[in-house]
Design a protein around this motif. Structure first.
Motif, short mmCIF file in Angstrom:
data_model
loop_
_atom_site.label_atom_id
_atom_site.label_comp_id
_atom_site.label_asym_id
_atom_site.label_seq_id
_atom_site.Cartn_x
_atom_site.Cartn_y
_atom_site.Cartn_z
N ALA A 38 48.96 67.18 51.70
CA ALA A 38 50.01 66.15 52.23
C ALA A 38 50.84 67.12 51.80
CB ALA A 38 49.75 64.86 52.05
N ALA A 39 51.93 67.12 52.42
CA ALA A 39 53.73 67.14 52.28
C ALA A 39 54.77 66.12 51.56
CB ALA A 39 54.10 68.26 52.04
N TYR A 40 55.35 66.13 50.97
CA TYR A 40 56.10 65.59 50.78
C TYR A 40 57.91 65.94 51.43
CZ TYR A 40 60.05 62.16 48.78
OH TYR A 40 61.22 61.10 49.15
N VAL A 41 58.23 65.83 52.72
CA VAL A 41 59.28 66.32 53.40
C VAL A 41 60.72 64.58 53.01
CG1 VAL A 41 60.13 66.32 55.61
CG2 VAL A 41 58.42 66.92 55.07
N PRO A 42 62.10 65.21 52.67
CA PRO A 42 63.42 64.48 52.46
C PRO A 42 63.36 64.59 53.66
CG PRO A 42 63.01 66.80 50.69
CD PRO A 42 61.88 66.64 51.56
N LEU A 43 64.02 62.88 53.29
CA LEU A 43 65.18 62.86 54.51
C LEU A 43 66.26 62.38 54.07
CD1 LEU A 43 62.42 59.97 56.14
CD2 LEU A 43 62.90 62.51 56.18
N PRO A 44 67.57 62.24 55.00
CA PRO A 44 68.59 61.54 54.54
C PRO A 44 68.68 59.84 53.82
CG PRO A 44 68.53 62.67 56.79
CD PRO A 44 66.93 62.10 56.64
N PRO A 45 69.17 60.18 53.24
CA PRO A 45 69.76 58.92 52.41
C PRO A 45 69.68 58.08 53.44
CG PRO A 45 70.83 60.43 51.46
CD PRO A 45 70.63 60.96 52.56
N GLU A 46 69.35 56.56 53.17
CA GLU A 46 69.60 55.61 54.24
C GLU A 46 70.05 54.05 53.36
OE1 GLU A 46 65.03 53.49 55.13
OE2 GLU A 46 65.64 55.56 55.78
N GLY A 47 71.19 53.99 53.29
CA GLY A 47 72.23 52.49 52.65
C GLY A 47 72.01 52.69 51.19
N GLY A 48 71.99 51.14 50.47
CA GLY A 48 71.00 51.54 48.78
C GLY A 48 69.70 51.51 48.69
N VAL A 49 69.32 51.05 47.80
CA VAL A 49 68.02 50.61 46.71
C VAL A 49 67.57 49.29 47.31
CG1 VAL A 49 66.64 50.78 44.40
CG2 VAL A 49 68.79 52.07 45.20
N ASP A 50 66.44 49.39 47.67
CA ASP A 50 65.34 48.60 48.19
C ASP A 50 64.82 48.08 46.74
OD1 ASP A 50 63.86 46.38 48.56
OD2 ASP A 50 63.17 47.05 51.16
N LEU A 51 64.52 47.92 45.81
CA LEU A 51 63.90 47.32 44.80
C LEU A 51 62.45 47.30 45.50
CD1 LEU A 51 63.63 47.35 41.57
CD2 LEU A 51 64.75 45.16 41.69
N ALA A 52 62.15 46.46 45.99
CA ALA A 52 61.18 45.69 46.13
C ALA A 52 60.07 47.01 47.05
CB ALA A 52 60.75 44.95 47.40
N ARG A 53 61.15 48.17 47.56
CA ARG A 53 60.46 48.66 48.33
C ARG A 53 59.36 50.13 47.48
NH1 ARG A 53 63.04 52.10 53.18
NH2 ARG A 53 61.78 54.31 53.43
N GLU A 54 60.73 50.40 46.91
CA GLU A 54 60.48 51.03 45.13
C GLU A 54 59.48 50.80 44.71
OE1 GLU A 54 62.16 54.22 45.97
OE2 GLU A 54 64.01 53.34 47.43
N VAL A 55 59.51 49.42 44.24
CA VAL A 55 57.69 49.48 43.51
C VAL A 55 57.09 49.21 44.10
CG1 VAL A 55 56.91 47.25 42.31
CG2 VAL A 55 59.80 47.87 42.07
N ILE A 56 57.17 49.20 45.58
CA ILE A 56 55.57 50.03 46.04
C ILE A 56 55.61 51.08 45.94
CG2 ILE A 56 54.83 49.02 48.49
CD1 ILE A 56 56.22 46.78 48.72
N ASP A 57 56.33 51.74 46.77
CA ASP A 57 56.02 53.06 46.99
C ASP A 57 55.80 53.05 45.44
OD1 ASP A 57 56.83 53.20 49.31
OD2 ASP A 57 58.93 53.85 49.09
#
Length: 87
Positions: A38-57
């Protein structure tokens, strides 16, 4: 394991910048690579930080990292046992 470390670093960076004015959350995607990697591919930034999404990640990256570490450990034990049988 390196890929999951990148995911965790991205999430931690986004969380650290949660209150930074005009900060654009960094995004990325884990993609399969050959063979069975597996590899991590950066994507373009998209808006502000979604804290719930970051905690899940962070949680998903942690679990994937732990599973990979256990897998490598088991492979090492199996190889050692096979060599011991041959000795």
């Amino acid at each position: 394991m390196a890929t999951q470390s990148r995911v965790a670093e991205k999430a931690a960076g986004n969380i650290a910048n949660l209150t930074t004015p005009d900060y654009q959350a960094q995004r990325g995607q884990v993609v399969s690579t050959s063979p069975a990697g597996a590899a991590y591919v950066p994507l373009p930034p998209e808006g502000g930080v979604d804290l719930a999404r970051e905690v899940i990640d962070l949680g998903q990256a942690k679990q994937a990292y732990i599973l990979a570490a256990r897998t490598f450990s088991r492979i090492a034990r199996t190889e050692k046992e096979a060599l011991d049988v041959l000795a």
